[in-house]
Scaffold this motif. Structure first.
Motif, PDB file in Angstrom:
ATOM      1  N   THR A  86       0.851  -1.164  -0.035  1.00 22.28           N
ATOM      2  CA  THR A  86      -0.073   0.052  -0.074  1.00 22.28           C
ATOM      3  C   THR A  86       0.930   1.380  -0.046  1.00 22.28           C
ATOM      4  O   THR A  86       0.351   2.210   0.190  1.00 22.28           O
ATOM      5  N   CYS A  87       2.266   1.119  -0.047  1.00 20.96           N
ATOM      6  CA  CYS A  87       3.127   2.298   0.036  1.00 20.96           C
ATOM      7  C   CYS A  87       2.801   3.303  -0.927  1.00 20.96           C
ATOM      8  O   CYS A  87       2.575   3.220  -2.126  1.00 20.96           O
ATOM      9  N   LEU A  88       2.874   4.545  -0.675  1.00 22.89           N
ATOM     10  CA  LEU A  88       2.565   5.737  -1.388  1.00 22.89           C
ATOM     11  C   LEU A  88       3.790   6.561  -1.725  1.00 22.89           C
ATOM     12  O   LEU A  88       3.882   7.592  -2.357  1.00 22.89           O
ATOM     13  N   HIS A  89       4.911   5.833  -1.224  1.00 22.95           N
ATOM     14  CA  HIS A  89       6.137   6.315  -1.370  1.00 22.95           C
ATOM     15  C   HIS A  89       6.586   7.819  -0.730  1.00 22.95           C
ATOM     16  O   HIS A  89       7.183   8.603  -1.156  1.00 22.95           O
ATOM     17  N   LEU A  90       5.750   8.206   0.253  1.00 25.08           N
ATOM     18  CA  LEU A  90       6.065   9.230   0.989  1.00 25.08           C
ATOM     19  C   LEU A  90       7.067   9.431   2.088  1.00 25.08           C
ATOM     20  O   LEU A  90       8.096   9.692   1.935  1.00 25.08           O
ATOM     21  N   ASN A  91       6.543   8.683   3.227  1.00 23.46           N
ATOM     22  CA  ASN A  91       7.606   8.387   4.315  1.00 23.46           C
ATOM     23  C   ASN A  91       7.392   7.019   4.819  1.00 23.46           C
ATOM     24  O   ASN A  91       7.695   6.759   6.223  1.00 23.46           O
ATOM     25  N   GLU A  92       6.895   6.011   4.414  1.00 26.21           N
ATOM     26  CA  GLU A  92       6.797   4.767   4.448  1.00 26.21           C
ATOM     27  C   GLU A  92       7.932   4.170   4.704  1.00 26.21           C
ATOM     28  O   GLU A  92       8.834   4.314   3.915  1.00 26.21           O
ATOM     29  N   PRO A  93       8.290   3.186   6.028  1.00 30.20           N
ATOM     30  CA  PRO A  93       9.546   2.476   5.789  1.00 30.20           C
ATOM     31  C   PRO A  93       9.638   1.458   4.788  1.00 30.20           C
ATOM     32  O   PRO A  93       8.655   0.791   4.196  1.00 30.20           O
ATOM     33  N   GLY A  94      10.687   1.150   4.475  1.00 31.03           N
ATOM     34  CA  GLY A  94      11.177   0.244   3.591  1.00 31.03           C
ATOM     35  C   GLY A  94      10.612   0.545   2.179  1.00 31.03           C
ATOM     36  O   GLY A  94      10.215  -0.210   1.333  1.00 31.03           O
ATOM     37  N   CYS A  95      10.694   1.848   1.790  1.00 36.73           N
ATOM     38  CA  CYS A  95      10.033   2.374   0.466  1.00 36.73           C
ATOM     39  C   CYS A  95      11.381   2.266  -0.550  1.00 36.73           C
ATOM     40  O   CYS A  95      12.285   2.986  -0.422  1.00 36.73           O
ATOM     41  N   ALA A  96      10.856   1.514  -1.386  1.00 35.83           N
ATOM     42  CA  ALA A  96      12.037   1.186  -2.678  1.00 35.83           C
ATOM     43  C   ALA A  96      12.287   2.404  -3.642  1.00 35.83           C
ATOM     44  O   ALA A  96      13.066   2.755  -4.004  1.00 35.83           O
TER      45      ALA A  96
END
Ligand SMILES: Nc1nc2c(ncn2[C@@H]2O[C@H](COP(=O)(O)OP(=O)(O)OP(=O)(O)O)[C@@H](O)[C@H]2O)c(=O)[nH]1
Ligand SMILES: [Mg+2]
Ligand SMILES: [Zn+2]
Length: 321
Positions: free
Chosen positions: A275-285
């Motif tokens: 569900t990552c939106l690539h803002l500040n989630e951990p483990g974001c590629a």
């Protein structure tokens, strides 16, 4: 008198211009005619200002010398333009396009990277492949040329073809002709970047009206007021459009946006959370790729700005084709 009216049967054509209640139509035999719209067709798409747009394929009936559009065929795609400030203003610019050419310049009126990225996202979301041309190269000094080269590399790296051209001197136009050959291409960009000048350069004898930038603002004046399609002398069509000032992003789902960034796409499935939106989630590629300089910072910034805009704005309109 109705009894004497001669009906010539159904004809097929493509809308090349719409101005008020009159439409210019190129019939399948190449003949250009003016037509009006059958009453009930005017009511179909209520939240756009124009139910029929340039590029629409239509059926017409001829009654004596009058042509009436009786049917609008389903669109393969279309580009809808919505003002960022006034969300109620939604306009279908053109339909059934093979591609879009975004004309920009590092001279005047300078185009921002944020605007370029928005246009690329909107085009891609509407299923229209897009490429870039940096115009007015004849005006670039050494610094501007360096900037143009950098931006050209930035977008080529992101997956978009980019050219350096001058509508005035003809630089780069041979390469451009190759890209336009046999296709229907929408020409878009800020007012004053030279869309109409370029179309005049590609179609000798057309002589459309162009205008110098206003002296006070160094901006265009919206010289072109309506979209219009023109035939290229070597097969293909160009659609000239009025300048776009700003571009609203609407009706995109948050999770779709990354898919319209070819340079972000390879990383989307590598994030820890799906569900990552690539803002500040951990483990974001994606953020990792920005840190490793595999994604340009400006591209990531424009991505974040679109996500923030979508998060704060309630989508008002569904995407309609
Ligand atoms: N030096 C130079 N001037 C250019 C070039 N292309 C366009 N211009 C000038 O830029 C000004 C604006 O050109 P237009 O073709 O009217 O711009 P437009 O994009 O069609 O503008 P709108 O119709 O308002 O959207 C005119 O004065 C053109 O002569 C170029 O390659 N080099
Ligand atoms: Mg113009
Ligand atoms: Zn992520």
């Amino acid at each position: 008198m109705a009894g004497e009216e001669k009906n010539h049967g159904t004809l097929e054509g493509i809308i090349t211009r719409s101005a008020g209640r009159w439409y210019s139509v190129r019939l399948s035999d190449g003949q250009m005619v003016q037509a009006t719209l059958k009453g009930k067709l005017r009511l179909t798409e209520h939240y756009t200002t124009n139910p029929v747009c340039v590029g629409d394929r239509v059926s017409l009936e001829q009654h004596n010398h009058a042509y009436v559009i009786t049917e609008v065929k389903e669109r393969t795609n279309c580009i809808v333009r919505q003002s960022a400030r006034d969300q109620a203003t939604v306009q279908v610019l053109a339909a059934n396009l093979d591609q879009a050419l975004l004309l920009v310049t590092v001279a005047h009126p300078r185009t921002s990277l944020g605007f370029i990225d928005r246009f690329l996202v909107v085009s891609t979301a509407y299923g229209v492949p897009v490429f870039l041309a940096f115009n007015k190269a004849d005006l670039y000094d050494a610094l501007m040329m360096k900037q143009a080269e950098q931006w050209k590399n930035l977008y080529e790296g992101a997956g978009y073809s980019s050219l350096l051209i001058s509508a005035k001197t003809g630089l780069g136009l041979d390469t451009l002709r190759q890209l336009l050959l046999g296709k229907t291409t929408l020409v878009a960009g800020h007012s004053g970047v030279g869309k109409t000048t370029l179309i005049n350069a590609l179609i000798p004898g057309l002589n459309l009206r162009t205008a110098p930038l206003s002296r006070y603002h160094n901006k265009g004046r919206h010289t072109t007021s309506a979209a219009e399609m023109y035939a290229l002398p070597f097969s293909g069509y160009l659609v000239d459009t009025p300048g776009i000032k700003e571009l609203g992003i609407f009706s995109l789902k948050l999770h779709e946006v990354g898919h319209y960034y070819p340079d972000l796409k390879p990383y989307l499935s590598l994030c820890r959370f799906h569900t990552c939106l690539h803002l500040n989630e951990p483990g974001c590629a994606v953020r990792q790729a920005v840190q490793n300089e595999r994604i340009a910072p400006s591209r990531y910034e424009s991505y974040c700005s679109i996500i923030h805009e979508l998060k704060t704005d309630e989508p008002v309109y569904g995407r309609s084709f």
